[in-house]
Design a protein around this motif. Structure first.
Motif, PDB file in Angstrom:
ATOM      1  N   ASP A   1      17.694 -42.259 -89.026  1.00  0.00           N
ATOM      2  CA  ASP A   1      18.289 -40.938 -88.803  1.00  0.00           C
ATOM      3  C   ASP A   1      17.237 -39.885 -88.477  1.00  0.00           C
ATOM      4  OD1 ASP A   1      20.892 -41.767 -89.058  1.00  0.00           O
ATOM      5  OD2 ASP A   1      21.133 -41.038 -91.118  1.00  0.00           O
ATOM      6  N   GLN A   2      16.005 -40.083 -88.936  1.00  0.00           N
ATOM      7  CA  GLN A   2      14.941 -39.135 -88.620  1.00  0.00           C
ATOM      8  C   GLN A   2      14.501 -39.259 -87.167  1.00  0.00           C
ATOM      9  OE1 GLN A   2      11.719 -39.445 -91.430  1.00  0.00           O
ATOM     10  NE2 GLN A   2      13.101 -39.322 -93.170  1.00  0.00           N
ATOM     11  N   VAL A   3      14.745 -40.425 -86.547  1.00  0.00           N
ATOM     12  CA  VAL A   3      14.335 -40.661 -85.171  1.00  0.00           C
ATOM     13  C   VAL A   3      15.495 -40.476 -84.202  1.00  0.00           C
ATOM     14  CG1 VAL A   3      13.412 -42.393 -83.580  1.00  0.00           C
ATOM     15  CG2 VAL A   3      12.538 -42.246 -85.910  1.00  0.00           C
ATOM     16  N   HIS A   4      16.690 -40.899 -84.609  1.00  0.00           N
ATOM     17  CA  HIS A   4      17.857 -40.795 -83.725  1.00  0.00           C
ATOM     18  C   HIS A   4      19.093 -40.492 -84.556  1.00  0.00           C
ATOM     19  CE1 HIS A   4      20.229 -41.644 -80.084  1.00  0.00           C
ATOM     20  NE2 HIS A   4      21.141 -42.020 -80.948  1.00  0.00           N
ATOM     21  N   TRP A   5      19.755 -39.383 -84.236  1.00  0.00           N
ATOM     22  CA  TRP A   5      20.965 -38.960 -84.949  1.00  0.00           C
ATOM     23  C   TRP A   5      21.944 -38.483 -83.906  1.00  0.00           C
ATOM     24  CZ3 TRP A   5      23.605 -34.329 -85.289  1.00  0.00           C
ATOM     25  CH2 TRP A   5      24.462 -34.168 -86.375  1.00  0.00           C
ATOM     26  N   GLU A   6      23.183 -38.941 -83.980  1.00  0.00           N
ATOM     27  CA  GLU A   6      24.169 -38.422 -83.040  1.00  0.00           C
ATOM     28  C   GLU A   6      25.529 -38.296 -83.692  1.00  0.00           C
ATOM     29  OE1 GLU A   6      25.611 -41.249 -79.744  1.00  0.00           O
ATOM     30  OE2 GLU A   6      23.579 -41.947 -80.150  1.00  0.00           O
ATOM     31  N   ARG A   7      26.256 -37.302 -83.217  1.00  0.00           N
ATOM     32  CA  ARG A   7      27.605 -37.035 -83.702  1.00  0.00           C
ATOM     33  C   ARG A   7      28.459 -36.611 -82.519  1.00  0.00           C
ATOM     34  NH1 ARG A   7      25.582 -39.199 -87.251  1.00  0.00           N
ATOM     35  NH2 ARG A   7      25.513 -38.699 -89.440  1.00  0.00           N
ATOM     36  N   ALA A   8      29.747 -36.871 -82.627  1.00  0.00           N
ATOM     37  CA  ALA A   8      30.705 -36.448 -81.606  1.00  0.00           C
ATOM     38  C   ALA A   8      31.948 -35.983 -82.333  1.00  0.00           C
ATOM     39  CB  ALA A   8      31.024 -37.597 -80.659  1.00  0.00           C
TER      40      ALA A   8
END
Length: 101
Positions: free
Chosen positions: A69-76
């Motif tokens: 999560d520190q490198v890649h986080w996404e939400r929609a």
């Protein structure tokens, strides 16, 4: 004809009427770093440093999902009209605006 399933604003949680205008969003945060240490170490030194880093990660208190999560986080999701105004204002402000950090 069946009614669409109910939607909720991702910001305020309010249920959105199927006939109400809503706004879809996709937000992706990806960690990057422009400058890496370029020390004059040989390849063996690089391997040693990498092995040390891997060992620290394995021994550390964070679990793998926290590190990811520190490198890649996404939400929609969707937001209502009122929350859209707040989100756009927050993301659109200039760099001169004081920030909370």
């Amino acid at each position: 004809m069946t009614e669409p399933r109910p939607r909720h604003c991702a910001t305020c949680g309010r249920a959105l009427n199927p006939r109400e205008v809503y706004y879809r969003f996709n937000l992706v945060l990806e960690g990057e770093q422009d400058v890496l240490d370029s020390g004059d170490e040989a390849e063996d030194g690089d391997r040693d440093a990498l092995a040390e880093l891997v060992q620290r990660l394995e021994d550390g208190p964070e679990d793998a999902s926290e590190l990811e999560d520190q490198v890649h986080w996404e939400r929609a999701g969707v937001v209502c009209s009122a929350c859209r105004i707040v989100v756009v204002r927050m993301l659109d402000e200039g760099a001169a605006t004081p920030r909370p950090h």
